[in-house]
Design a protein around this motif. Structure first.
Motif, PDB file in Angstrom:
ATOM      1  N   UNK A 142       0.873  -1.168   0.000  1.00 13.77           N
ATOM      2  CA  UNK A 142       0.000   0.000   0.000  1.00 13.77           C
ATOM      3  C   UNK A 142       0.917   1.226   0.000  1.00 13.77           C
ATOM      4  N   UNK A 143       0.880   1.974  -1.095  1.00 16.01           N
ATOM      5  CA  UNK A 143       1.795   3.093  -1.275  1.00 16.01           C
ATOM      6  C   UNK A 143       1.018   4.386  -1.492  1.00 16.01           C
ATOM      7  N   UNK A 144       1.260   5.370  -0.622  1.00 17.11           N
ATOM      8  CA  UNK A 144       0.686   6.711  -0.771  1.00 17.11           C
ATOM      9  C   UNK A 144       1.827   7.672  -1.080  1.00 17.11           C
ATOM     10  N   UNK A 174       4.142  10.814  10.192  1.00 20.39           N
ATOM     11  CA  UNK A 174       3.093   9.815  10.319  1.00 20.39           C
ATOM     12  C   UNK A 174       3.712   8.428  10.399  1.00 20.39           C
ATOM     13  N   UNK A 175       3.148   7.575  11.225  1.00 23.90           N
ATOM     14  CA  UNK A 175       3.596   6.191  11.342  1.00 23.90           C
ATOM     15  C   UNK A 175       2.420   5.269  11.010  1.00 23.90           C
ATOM     16  N   UNK A 183       4.409   5.600   3.018  1.00 27.62           N
ATOM     17  CA  UNK A 183       3.878   6.931   2.730  1.00 27.62           C
ATOM     18  C   UNK A 183       5.059   7.821   2.374  1.00 27.62           C
ATOM     19  N   UNK A 184       5.093   8.295   1.149  1.00 28.10           N
ATOM     20  CA  UNK A 184       6.201   9.102   0.655  1.00 28.10           C
ATOM     21  C   UNK A 184       5.789  10.567   0.606  1.00 28.10           C
ATOM     22  N   UNK A 241      10.235   9.023   3.515  1.00 29.03           N
ATOM     23  CA  UNK A 241       9.322   7.884   3.430  1.00 29.03           C
ATOM     24  C   UNK A 241       9.067   7.337   4.823  1.00 29.03           C
ATOM     25  N   UNK A 242       7.803   7.112   5.147  1.00 24.30           N
ATOM     26  CA  UNK A 242       7.405   6.545   6.429  1.00 24.30           C
ATOM     27  C   UNK A 242       6.762   5.175   6.184  1.00 24.30           C
TER      28      UNK A 242
END
Length: 392
Positions: A142-144, A174-175, A183-184, A241-242
């Motif tokens: 899952x990539x945002x 954000x974690x 999450x990038x 990136x998180x």
């Protein structure tokens, strides 16, 4: 024997279904540029077009692109995307536009947002957590991707009604609570990102170079994006990136092994040249400039983007119909005499144009054809495609 055949059939069916599922990659691309209550942004529409074309070229089965959405439209688009993530192996959401952090929570800003008070944030925006929620069913990744850390004009005019609620600069750290989620951010938490003076933001320009390289793990790809942006912004902007993934390689490029071997040697060189020419052409931004680019790069991601840019100028990107062999033998007709006047170097403009291109682009008939078609079909007195674009 029958039981053996039955079990074998089930096993084969399961294997095929598993292989099909592994190929199911879906994406939602959102570009918000035309804000109604603050100045518009220059690049999100171009960025959304480019990322959409990139993911389609990478083999994604479903790529939904939407632009300039109000709060209702954004919520519907994200809700509808949940239908496509149910059976997905990989799900990607890309967003370009304004974002805001309020009370430690990140929100994406629709184009109709007014945000006169800090109390309006929940009513007029879409929380980042909503994106993560609809992507939850995706099995492998899952990539945002948020190109949303721009300096936010809403913050400067927003009335504060709660002293305990901070409105941050950029987006908050954000974690993700779910595994296999990345999450990038275009810039690290608390920092802002540049929209850029080119056709794409620095972050999206780097994504276009690195995100879908065959066999390159997505974490390494995003690392290259970080390095690229740091270099182009002279260290002023650092993407971050998180989240985390497991130990297996996860790539966004869904080419087969044979296709990768065939395309790998040429992808870097050809795309790099096309990217450089695309940026230069975008700075000119005229129909003639896009025609010249398409003549040199008739196929590929950047040619699709060029056609999109040309269409925005209100002119369809037509393919040249005149062939080289037809032009040198043509004798000027009376009505076309102005197109075939003698140039300073001798010969008709058609002949000089073709000679220049044959000398500088030997064997590239698509460029020569475009030159021939451009000169032969233009009715402007003294017109020469090569004299306008390249010189005699």
């Amino acid at each position: 024997m029958r039981w053996t055949a039955f079990i074998l059939a089930i096993w084969l069916t399961a294997g095929l279904n598993s292989q099909s599922a592994a190929q199911n990659r879906v994406a939602l691309v959102i570009g918000n540029a035309k804000y109604q209550n603050v100045p518009s942004l220059a690049n999100p529409a171009n960025d959304a077009d480019a990322i959409s074309a990139l993911l389609k070229s990478a083999g994604f089965q479903s790529v939904e692109k939407v632009e300039n959405l109000g709060v209702g439209g954004m919520r519907r688009a994200i809700r509808d995307f949940s239908d496509r993530t149910r059976d997905a192996e990989i799900a990607v959401i890309y967003y370009a536009g304004h974002g805001i952090e309020a009370g430690g929570v990140n929100y994406l800003v629709p184009v109709d947002a007014m945000l006169r008070r800090d109390l309006d944030v929940e009513d007029e925006t879409v929380p980042l957590d909503r994106l993560l929620q609809v992507m939850e069913p995706a099995k492998r990744l899952r990539l945002v991707i948020l190109d949303a850390c721009r300096d936010n004009p809403f913050v400067k005019s927003m009335a504060r009604t709660m002293a305990s609620r901070a409105i941050g600069r950029g987006l908050a750290r954000v974690e993700p609570t779910s595994s296999d989620t990345l999450i990038a951010f275009a810039a690290k938490a608390g920092m802002t990102a540049a929209d850029g003076s080119q056709v794409h933001s620095p972050f999206t320009a780097a994504l276009l170079k690195h995100l879908v390289i065959p066999e390159l793990d997505v974490r390494l790809a995003l690392g290259r994006v970080r390095d690229d942006v740091l270099k182009t912004t002279s260290g002023k902007q650092e993407p971050f990136v998180y989240g985390s993934l497991g130990g297996s390689i996860v790539t966004l490029a869904s080419l087969s092994k044979d296709e990768r071997m065939e395309s790998a040697p040429s992808i870097t060189d050809s795309d790099s040249l096309a990217a450089r020419d695309y940026e230069a052409t975008a700075r000119v931004g005229t129909v003639d400039a896009w025609d010249a680019f398409l003549a040199k790069h008739p196929k590929g991601l950047y040619s699709d983007l060029a056609r999109s840019q040309k269409a925005k100028l209100g002119v369809p990107a037509a393919k040249p119909s005149t062939t080289v062999k037809d032009v040198p033998d043509q004798k000027p007709r009376k009505k076309e005499k102005q197109n075939n006047t003698k140039s300073a170097s001798g010969g008709t403009e058609v002949e000089c144009c073709l000679a220049w291109y044959r000398r500088h682009y030997p064997g590239q008939t698509n460029i020569i054809n475009a030159c021939a078609a451009r000169v032969a079909t233009n009715t402007t007195p003294g017109f020469s495609y090569c004299s306008l674009k390249r010189g005699p």
